[in-house]
Motif scaffolding. Structure first.
Motif, PDB file in Angstrom:
ATOM      1  N   LEU A 156      34.330  63.746  32.018  1.00 22.50           N
ATOM      2  CA  LEU A 156      33.439  63.639  33.240  1.00 22.50           C
ATOM      3  C   LEU A 156      32.104  64.509  32.840  1.00 22.50           C
ATOM      4  O   LEU A 156      30.845  64.187  33.431  1.00 22.50           O
ATOM      5  CB  LEU A 156      33.886  64.462  34.508  1.00 22.50           C
ATOM      6  N   TRP A 159      29.366  62.321  31.680  1.00 19.79           N
ATOM      7  CA  TRP A 159      29.108  61.243  32.792  1.00 19.79           C
ATOM      8  C   TRP A 159      30.154  60.036  32.768  1.00 19.79           C
ATOM      9  O   TRP A 159      30.154  59.196  33.314  1.00 19.79           O
ATOM     10  CB  TRP A 159      27.500  60.809  32.702  1.00 19.79           C
ATOM     11  N   ASP A 161      33.769  57.952  32.891  1.00 20.59           N
ATOM     12  CA  ASP A 161      35.034  57.678  33.821  1.00 20.59           C
ATOM     13  C   ASP A 161      36.330  57.868  32.915  1.00 20.59           C
ATOM     14  O   ASP A 161      36.679  57.090  32.147  1.00 20.59           O
ATOM     15  CB  ASP A 161      34.874  56.662  34.595  1.00 20.59           C
ATOM     16  N   LEU A 235      32.031  54.904  29.645  1.00 15.42           N
ATOM     17  CA  LEU A 235      30.526  55.183  29.802  1.00 15.42           C
ATOM     18  C   LEU A 235      29.746  54.241  29.677  1.00 15.42           C
ATOM     19  O   LEU A 235      29.361  53.690  28.533  1.00 15.42           O
ATOM     20  CB  LEU A 235      30.039  56.679  29.069  1.00 15.42           C
ATOM     21  N   ARG A 239      23.461  55.667  31.349  1.00 14.32           N
ATOM     22  CA  ARG A 239      24.014  56.594  32.427  1.00 14.32           C
ATOM     23  C   ARG A 239      24.271  57.939  31.528  1.00 14.32           C
ATOM     24  O   ARG A 239      24.370  58.972  32.218  1.00 14.32           O
ATOM     25  CB  ARG A 239      25.017  56.206  33.295  1.00 14.32           C
ATOM     26  N   ARG A 296      35.553  63.995  40.251  1.00 14.71           N
ATOM     27  CA  ARG A 296      35.412  62.818  39.656  1.00 14.71           C
ATOM     28  C   ARG A 296      34.568  61.882  40.596  1.00 14.71           C
ATOM     29  O   ARG A 296      33.703  61.051  40.011  1.00 14.71           O
ATOM     30  CB  ARG A 296      36.938  62.092  39.226  1.00 14.71           C
ATOM     31  N   ARG A 297      35.000  61.310  41.665  1.00 10.58           N
ATOM     32  CA  ARG A 297      34.522  60.678  42.527  1.00 10.58           C
ATOM     33  C   ARG A 297      32.917  60.924  42.706  1.00 10.58           C
ATOM     34  O   ARG A 297      31.966  59.796  42.556  1.00 10.58           O
ATOM     35  CB  ARG A 297      35.055  60.156  43.778  1.00 10.58           C
ATOM     36  N   LEU A 300      30.748  60.331  39.433  1.00  6.43           N
ATOM     37  CA  LEU A 300      30.347  59.095  39.011  1.00  6.43           C
ATOM     38  C   LEU A 300      29.192  58.718  40.268  1.00  6.43           C
ATOM     39  O   LEU A 300      28.438  57.696  39.748  1.00  6.43           O
ATOM     40  CB  LEU A 300      31.730  58.151  39.048  1.00  6.43           C
ATOM     41  N   ARG A 303      26.022  60.074  39.294  1.00 10.85           N
ATOM     42  CA  ARG A 303      25.626  59.475  37.925  1.00 10.85           C
ATOM     43  C   ARG A 303      25.108  57.889  38.202  1.00 10.85           C
ATOM     44  O   ARG A 303      24.059  57.558  37.718  1.00 10.85           O
ATOM     45  CB  ARG A 303      26.835  59.158  36.906  1.00 10.85           C
ATOM     46  N   ASP A 304      25.641  57.049  38.948  1.00 12.41           N
ATOM     47  CA  ASP A 304      25.239  56.024  39.232  1.00 12.41           C
ATOM     48  C   ASP A 304      24.004  55.834  40.057  1.00 12.41           C
ATOM     49  O   ASP A 304      23.014  54.913  39.908  1.00 12.41           O
ATOM     50  CB  ASP A 304      26.411  55.063  39.819  1.00 12.41           C
TER      51      ASP A 304
END
Length: 324
Positions: A156, A159, A161, A235, A239, A296-297, A300, A303-304
């Protein structure tokens, strides 16, 4: 040797400037620094040069940064065998091949939380493996679980998953008689059950399977087991952001800080024996995969939506390693 500093919180000035060799060893032992005499002398020399004593907080920061876990003294040191002398295993064997080949598909190697290699169609694979030997020898379930938790955070931390876990486990013979075990050593069967359960517990609670691994039994692992924990992540290359600038706000997120895990990296520099094992269980962090799944969620999504300029894992080294 310790003087309380007049502040609203507990802080001590430690008199290393006037400390003899015996005092330096005592300070290292009493504060749980796991620094040997030569290292403590180097600390003393530094503070002599800046004309003041360190605080206990500064000594703890130095000790964790200089620990085996964070600094990899064994990999960077001189290893002498019957047939050869190797100066820096890391540079001689681990990093040398990559540096000589310089493959274009290596996006990030030996410089971030995890290695990143190109995969295709705009994606990369992030990979991280590290050992959690001492914690797993002391507390097999928690040690192995937090080993997996740590490498998942490293994935993580670039960046990516996390999509799969891997492990390599080494124990003493399962059929060894209890009478043949050294004092204070846990039986390999107990260690095996705890380690396997810890790895499964952490991955399963985050929905991440263990897809491959290996297991090995040998008498050489009776005194100290080897637990290699690894993780692989996916990844999107565009990103992968490392663009931190002065003035950026640093946000600390994750589980609550408790009394568990204190000296978790410095005790990894110690030699395990019957005396040290009994008092080090609290140095193993309590695993918390549910909290990490929430993190984690969030990571992400950040990141997105391109909301951050950088990220790093706050590992065993703490804030002084992460942003120091």
């Amino acid at each position: 040797m310790y003087r309380r500093v007049n502040l609203p919180f507990t802080l001590y000035e430690v008199d290393v400037l006037n400390a003899c060799d015996e005092d330096l060893v005592k300070i290292s032992s009493e504060l749980g620094l796991a620094l040997n005499l030569d290292e403590m002398k180097a600390v003393k020399k530094y503070f002599i040069n800046i004309h003041r004593n360190p605080t206990d907080l500064e000594l703890q920061a130095i000790a964790q940064t200089w620990s085996e876990h964070c600094y990899h003294k064994t990999f960077k040191g001189v290893v002498i065998s019957q047939n050869s002398i190797v100066n820096n295993i890391f540079k001689t064997y681990i990093a040398k091949a990559t540096e000589e080949i310089k493959p274009k598909w290596c996006i990030s190697v030996f410089e971030d939380n995890a290695g990143i290699v190109e995969f295709g169609d705009g994606y990369a694979i992030a990979v991280k493996v590290e050992t959690h030997n001492h914690p797993s020898a002391i507390e097999p379930f928690g040690g192995a679980a937090t080993g997996i938790g740590g490498v998942l955070r490293d994935i993580l931390g670039v960046w990516a998953d996390p999509i799969a876990n891997i492990d390599v486990l080494c124990f003493g013979p399962l059929n060894i008689d209890y009478s043949k075990l050294p004092k204070g050593i846990n039986h390999p069967r107990y260690l095996l059950k705890g380690v396997v359960a810890g790895i499964a517990y952490y991955g399963n609670n985050m929905g991440i399977p263990t897809v491959c691994g290996a297991i090995y039994f040998d008498e050489g692992y009776i005194g100290n087991i080897a637990v290699y924990c690894g993780s692989v992540g996916l990844l999107p290359i565009d990103r992968y952001v490392r663009n931190v600038s002065p003035g950026d706000a640093a946000i600390l997120a994750g589980g609550r800080t408790g009394r568990d895990g204190i000296h978790g990296v410095t005790f990894a520099s110690l030699e395990l024996n019957s005396d040290s094992r009994s008092g080090l269980r609290s140095a193993v962090q309590i695993p918390n995969p549910i909290e990490e799944e929430k993190l984690r969620r969030a990571i992400l999504r950040i990141r997105d939506e391109r909301l951050a300029s950088g990220i790093t894992d706050l590992g065993g080294g703490g804030l002084s390693s992460a942003i120091g």
